[in-house]
Motif scaffolding. Structure first.
Motif, PDB file in Angstrom:
ATOM      1  N   LEU A 147     -25.061   4.556   3.743  1.00 14.38           N
ATOM      2  CA  LEU A 147     -24.317   3.322   3.481  1.00 14.38           C
ATOM      3  C   LEU A 147     -24.577   2.266   4.543  1.00 14.38           C
ATOM      4  O   LEU A 147     -24.339   1.084   4.325  1.00 14.38           O
ATOM      5  N   PHE A 169     -30.843   1.271  -0.749  1.00 13.19           N
ATOM      6  CA  PHE A 169     -30.103   2.527  -0.837  1.00 13.19           C
ATOM      7  C   PHE A 169     -31.077   3.671  -1.057  1.00 13.19           C
ATOM      8  O   PHE A 169     -31.992   3.582  -1.865  1.00 13.19           O
ATOM      9  N   LEU A 227     -22.042   0.486  -4.345  1.00 15.73           N
ATOM     10  CA  LEU A 227     -22.770   0.757  -3.104  1.00 15.73           C
ATOM     11  C   LEU A 227     -22.970  -0.533  -2.302  1.00 15.73           C
ATOM     12  O   LEU A 227     -22.760  -0.554  -1.088  1.00 15.73           O
TER      13      LEU A 227
END
Length: 177
Positions: free
Chosen positions: A43, A121, A93
């Motif tokens: 993250l 990501f 996300l």
């Protein structure tokens, strides 16, 4: 202290992808340090701070209103000396990444890492200095069928004294509701 933050991928998927990676790695001998943490989607790029304890106590409230969600694993690709599974851009996300960046900067003065500014990501499989072997592993895994959707229902927080791959340990789990 260095802090790491990620979304845990399902344990069944972790078991299957890691078994396959370990089997293929018998031929190449890549560093398996990335397996010291559960399989996850990063993250935020890990960062060093003198406020680790305070940050670890502070972060869970950021995730309080986040419900479990699904992500799509797109492909396995090489990024220099890293082999990772790319994860499709996802609204949740992206929101979590931006929220973390903003909160850590505002509250603790932790700025963005260069990679945070154009964050992709991903879920790391291998980190090894030998980029040729990383490329060979990418070829060995080219035909792997990746699941179209995986459920994310846990955030993981980890720490490391040195910040080196293989030294991070999960110190807190946050279940999404």
């Amino acid at each position: 202290m260095h802090i790491w933050i990620g979304c845990r991928l399902p344990e069944e998927f972790e078991r299957d992808i890691r078994a396959l990676c370990l089997e293929k790695n018998r031929k190449l001998g890549l560093d398996e340090a990335a397996f010291s943490l559960p399989q996850h989607i990063s993250l935020k790029i890990s960062f060093e701070t003198a406020h680790a304890e305070e940050i670890l106590e502070d972060l869970p409230w950021l995730f309080a209103a986040v419900a479990p969600f699904r992500v799509e694993i797109q492909k396995i690709e090489q990024n220099g000396n890293i082999l990772w599974m790319t994860v499709a851009e996802h609204e949740t996300l992206r929101r979590l990444h931006e929220m973390l960046d903003e909160h850590l900067n505002t509250r603790f003065g932790i700025g963005q890492h260069l990679f945070d500014t154009c964050f992709q990501f991903h879920s790391t499989l291998f980190i090894d200095p030998d980029t040729t072997k990383i490329g060979e592993m990418r070829e060995l895994l080219r035909s792997v069928k990746l699941p179209r959707a995986l459920r994310v229902d846990t955030i993981l927080l980890g720490t490391s004294a040195s910040g080196k791959p293989g030294t991070y340990r999960v110190v807190r789990t946050i279940d999404l509701h």
